[in-house]
Design an enzyme around this catalytic site. Structure first.
Site, PDB file in Angstrom:
ATOM      1  N   THR A 209     -13.034   5.386   8.438  1.00 30.90           N
ATOM      2  CA  THR A 209     -13.632   5.180   7.031  1.00 30.90           C
ATOM      3  C   THR A 209     -13.365   3.248   7.081  1.00 30.90           C
ATOM      4  O   THR A 209     -12.829   2.987   7.589  1.00 30.90           O
ATOM      5  CB  THR A 209     -13.112   5.549   5.665  1.00 30.90           C
ATOM      6  OG1 THR A 209     -11.654   5.176   5.713  1.00 30.90           O
ATOM      7  CG2 THR A 209     -13.035   7.085   5.787  1.00 30.90           C
TER       8      THR A 209
ATOM      9  N   SER B  71       2.726   1.873  -3.223  1.00 27.05           N
ATOM     10  CA  SER B  71       1.760   2.188  -4.334  1.00 27.05           C
ATOM     11  C   SER B  71       1.442   3.657  -4.135  1.00 27.05           C
ATOM     12  O   SER B  71       1.436   4.505  -5.312  1.00 27.05           O
ATOM     13  CB  SER B  71       0.441   1.317  -4.400  1.00 27.05           C
ATOM     14  OG  SER B  71      -0.258   1.789  -3.283  1.00 27.05           O
ATOM     15  N   LYS B  72       1.322   4.166  -2.823  1.00 32.17           N
ATOM     16  CA  LYS B  72       1.165   5.547  -2.689  1.00 32.17           C
ATOM     17  C   LYS B  72       2.472   6.296  -2.753  1.00 32.17           C
ATOM     18  O   LYS B  72       2.512   7.523  -3.281  1.00 32.17           O
ATOM     19  CB  LYS B  72       0.436   5.844  -1.282  1.00 32.17           C
ATOM     20  CG  LYS B  72      -0.962   5.271  -0.941  1.00 32.17           C
ATOM     21  CD  LYS B  72      -1.818   6.004  -1.885  1.00 32.17           C
ATOM     22  CE  LYS B  72      -3.307   5.887  -1.844  1.00 32.17           C
ATOM     23  NZ  LYS B  72      -4.234   6.459  -2.560  1.00 32.17           N
TER      24      LYS B  72
ATOM     25  N   TYR C 149       0.905  -1.192  -0.076  1.00 35.84           N
ATOM     26  CA  TYR C 149       0.080   0.018  -0.116  1.00 35.84           C
ATOM     27  C   TYR C 149       0.832   1.269   0.016  1.00 35.84           C
ATOM     28  O   TYR C 149       0.662   2.260  -0.801  1.00 35.84           O
ATOM     29  CB  TYR C 149      -0.944   0.034   1.273  1.00 35.84           C
ATOM     30  CG  TYR C 149      -1.700   1.274   1.478  1.00 35.84           C
ATOM     31  CD1 TYR C 149      -2.754   1.718   0.516  1.00 35.84           C
ATOM     32  CD2 TYR C 149      -1.415   2.071   2.649  1.00 35.84           C
ATOM     33  CE1 TYR C 149      -3.410   2.666   0.863  1.00 35.84           C
ATOM     34  CE2 TYR C 149      -2.256   3.324   2.684  1.00 35.84           C
ATOM     35  CZ  TYR C 149      -3.282   3.498   1.877  1.00 35.84           C
ATOM     36  OH  TYR C 149      -3.994   4.797   2.099  1.00 35.84           O
ATOM     37  N   ALA C 150       1.721   1.368   0.943  1.00 33.26           N
ATOM     38  CA  ALA C 150       2.794   2.527   0.994  1.00 33.26           C
ATOM     39  C   ALA C 150       3.558   2.837  -0.298  1.00 33.26           C
ATOM     40  O   ALA C 150       3.789   3.924  -0.642  1.00 33.26           O
ATOM     41  CB  ALA C 150       3.626   2.425   2.167  1.00 33.26           C
TER      42      ALA C 150
END
Lengths: 236, 96
Positions: free
Chosen positions: A182, A150-151, A147-148
């Protein structure tokens, strides 16, 4: 073309829930026309809101979305690339298919929407693109590698695209969000969230209005000399 | 859409851009006009502006969607967009 808040046309990806939905409602309150999208239909019904079912990693669908925006509105002022997915796992336990899936939505999806959105914006020599980053990048959190990463790619995209689009008077910036209450973080263990918050100067979860506040700054007419920047929330 | 149609659109777009941005577009208008490379009369940003303008004009005048994207676009040796002639050939071959 002049840029006025009451006439702005805004595309926001990932508006079915979470930050994206809050941002859609925020811009609707500003009087904007908001074109939202997500893979699934939405229950958001409001004057000025249009929803398209789009997988942002599907090039054809993204092109169709922006072609529809041009056909319907003849302009695009603001693009917010919010659609994103996350998965927590140890690198040694992460299948390649997970990496492909996360990069497809988070990076490829952002790239495709930036490309198609900027193609519309350059026709009026004006535009604001906002990408969504995460504090997981500078924090280098274990368990959030894919995730990190990709960001992190999204942040690099933001910095370079800012330079490529500056001649067209299009700015490109990013908001590095903290965990916000969320759906995306509901599956994340509480101790993990607590650890992230402990690393912030301001020790609380983010709120959708914190994100909107930074975006409001980036899209102001007076912010046309601000590009390629990432503002991290929470005092990173 | 004929070859002549494409050449007309291309030269028309170049003409408009040369009027709008004379410092960026310094070239004569013909099929042999070089669009990319050290000997071109425009820089790489000028080429991007031209391609976007051509896409728009072809869609407006002929109703065809011509996404001018190619991984060789900025390759000095192999760019299909190197001259007005090669760009025309590319458009006809892929979208004609």
């Amino acid at each position: 073309m002049s840029f006025t808040a009451d006439a702005e046309v805004v595309v926001i990806t990932g508006t079915r829930k979470g930050i994206g939905r809050s941002l859609a409602e925020h811009f609707l309150k500003r009087g904007a026309t908001v074109i939202g999208c997500s893979r699934e239909p939405t229950d958001l019904r409001a004057g000025g809101y249009e929803h398209h079912c789009v997988d942002v990693s599907n090039e054809q669908q993204v092109r169709q979305l922006f072609a529809a925006v041009w056909k319907q509105h003849g302009r695009l002022d603001i693009l917010i690339n919010n659609a994103g997915i996350a998965a927590m796992n140890h690198a040694l336990l992460t299948p390649g298919s997970t990496v492909e899936r996360i990069f497809a939505t988070n990076f490829l999806g952002t790239f495709l929407c930036c490309r198609e959105g900027a193609r519309l914006m350059q026709r009026n020599r004006h535009g604001r693109i906002i990408n969504i980053g995460t504090v997981a990048v500078p924090m280098r959190l274990e368990g959030e590698l894919v995730y990190a990463a990709s960001k992190s790619a999204v942040i690099t995209l933001t910095q370079i695209l800012a330079r490529e689009l500056a001649p067209f008077n299009i700015t490109v910036n990013a908001v590095g969000v903290t965990p916000v209450e969320t759906d995306l973080i509901r599956s994340v263990p509480k101790e993990k969230i607590d650890r992230i918050i402990e690393g912030l100067a301001i020790k609380r979860l983010g709120r959708p209005e914190d994100v909107a506040n930074v975006i409001d700054f980036f899209v102001r007419r007076e912010s046309d000399y601000v590009t390629g920047q990432t503002v991290y929330l929470g005092g990173m | 859409m004929t070859r002549d149609d494409v050449v007309e659109v291309l030269l028309g777009c170049l003409s408009v851009l040369a009027q709008e941005e004379p410092d960026r577009f310094k070239l004569d208008l013909s099929e042999e006009t070089i669009l990319f490379g050290y000997d071109a009369g425009l820089d790489s940003l000028g080429l991007v502006m031209l391609l976007l303008s051509v896409e728009e004009a072809l869609h407006a005048r002929h109703g065809v969607s011509v996404p001018l994207m190619d991984e060789r676009a900025l390759s000095q040796r192999h760019s299909p967009f190197r001259t007005v002639r090669t760009l025309t050939d590319y458009i006809i071959a892929n979208f004609g």
